[in-house]
Design an enzyme around this catalytic site. Structure first.
Site, PDB file in Angstrom:
ATOM      1  N   PRO A 127      -6.547   2.534 -37.709  1.00 25.64           N
ATOM      2  CA  PRO A 127      -7.710   2.181 -36.700  1.00 25.64           C
ATOM      3  C   PRO A 127      -7.980   2.904 -35.488  1.00 25.64           C
ATOM      4  CG  PRO A 127      -6.520   0.376 -37.437  1.00 25.64           C
ATOM      5  CD  PRO A 127      -5.761   1.432 -37.771  1.00 25.64           C
ATOM      6  N   GLU A 128      -9.001   3.458 -35.174  1.00 25.27           N
ATOM      7  CA  GLU A 128      -9.485   4.105 -33.860  1.00 25.27           C
ATOM      8  C   GLU A 128     -10.355   3.572 -32.867  1.00 25.27           C
ATOM      9  OE1 GLU A 128     -10.145   8.324 -33.842  1.00 25.27           O
ATOM     10  OE2 GLU A 128      -9.046   8.632 -35.886  1.00 25.27           O
ATOM     11  N   ARG A 131      -2.491  18.480 -37.001  1.00 24.76           N
ATOM     12  CA  ARG A 131      -3.068  17.305 -37.883  1.00 24.76           C
ATOM     13  C   ARG A 131      -4.214  18.193 -38.565  1.00 24.76           C
ATOM     14  NH1 ARG A 131      -3.342  12.507 -34.821  1.00 24.76           N
ATOM     15  NH2 ARG A 131      -4.174  11.751 -36.622  1.00 24.76           N
ATOM     16  N   LYS A 138      -6.716   1.973 -27.305  1.00 22.47           N
ATOM     17  CA  LYS A 138      -6.668   1.419 -28.904  1.00 22.47           C
ATOM     18  C   LYS A 138      -5.761   0.294 -28.632  1.00 22.47           C
ATOM     19  CE  LYS A 138      -6.112   5.700 -30.736  1.00 22.47           C
ATOM     20  NZ  LYS A 138      -5.731   6.593 -32.089  1.00 22.47           N
TER      21      LYS A 138
END
Ligand SMILES: [Zn+2]
Length: 291
Positions: free
Chosen positions: A2-3, A277, A58
């Site tokens: 979840p961002e 990434r 977040k």
């Protein structure tokens, strides 16, 4: 994971549903996900009323009228689901958003006095829910170091340019993922915003013009806002099994679209690795400009 848009979606949805509710009971099956002393729980959580639901980067903060807060980090697979007069769930998109609860992913269950419930589900068990005095939250190391909120009014192109200067020799992607530069930008939104601004993720910050940073600023804000408007990942856009599975960002233009055509020029999108990434780029639209 979840961002920021998913966490903001959780915040907005819950805020409408749980404010003023009284907590009567809490149970948990994973002590690391609920690392709180029994005394604190009985004194400051049980019997308290919820006064606000806030977000920083977040991290979610559920404020209580005991001057304590439940600080929640969803990490990789966390989600919060409210069941009662109305149902609401958001965060990591999987079947627990719409299925019967508690289930195998339920780590914490909070009962309210009106018999409605809040479930903290977390398949991979990296998330947590910590009870602490509200006044101490700004002193958490992360809160002291985290950069500006990209959706606040005082975040401007100039602020972004200035914040980036502390990472002049880094790649722009690494700098965007650095939470001390800017709060809450994860892998998906970094790729989407860089594609939008036509900047190759390996470009060194110091080699990017002020005009390109301005374009990047616009892209960051618009991609985050678009995702929040679409409801992040919620039970409302999550469709089970035979239907379409709700994803974090099904309107992505490059993220997880390798081997598909770039929506701008038609060139095949490639997946590469930047800042450790998985990174998605259009090799024609995004050209590295390092010396
Ligand atoms: Zn392209």
């Amino acid at each position: 994971m979840p961002e920021l848009p998913e966490v903001e979606t959780v915040r907005r949805g819950l805020k409408n549903l749980i404010i003023d509710k009284k907590i009567t009971h809490v149970s948990f099956d994973w002590p690391k996900g609920f690392p709180n002393a029994p005394f604190d729980v009985s004194q400051f959580l049980i019997g308290s009323h919820i006064t606000d639901v806030r977000r920083r980067a977040k991290v979610l903060m559920i404020d209580l009228d005991t001057d304590y807060s439940l600080v929640v980090h969803l990490k990789m697979t966390g989600q919060l689901v409210y069941r009662g007069d109305e149902n609401f769930g958001a965060g990591h998109p999987n079947d627990s958003l719409i299925g019967e609860l508690p289930d195998r992913s339920t780590r914490v269950t909070i009962d309210f006095s009106d018999e409605t419930k809040l479930f903290f589900n977390d398949q991979r068990k990296f998330g947590w829910m910590r009870l602490m005095p509200t006044i101490e939250i700004p002193n958490i190391d992360f809160m002291r170091r985290v950069g500006p909120e990209p959706l606040e009014a005082d975040f401007t192109a100039t602020v972004l340019f200035d914040r980036l200067q502390r990472r002049k020799s880094s790649s722009i992607k690494a700098a965007l993922l650095d939470q001390t530069v800017l709060a809450g930008i994860g892998n998906i939104y970094a790729d989407e915003a860089l594609w939008g601004a036509k900047i190759h993720p390996e470009t060194k910050v110091g080699n990017i013009s002020q005009a390109s940073i301005k374009k990047l600023y616009t892209e960051i804000v618009s991609v985050l806002q678009l995702s929040i408007e679409k409801g992040g990942s919620t039970d409302r856009n999550y469709v089970n099994a035979e239907g379409k599975k709700g994803s974090y960002i099904d309107f992505a233009r490059v993220f997880r679209r390798e081997n598909l055509p770039c929506p701008r020029c038609g060139t095949t999108i490639i997946k590469t690795r930047v800042a450790g990434r998985g990174t998605h780029i259009c090799p024609k639209c995004q050209v590295v400009k390092n010396d």
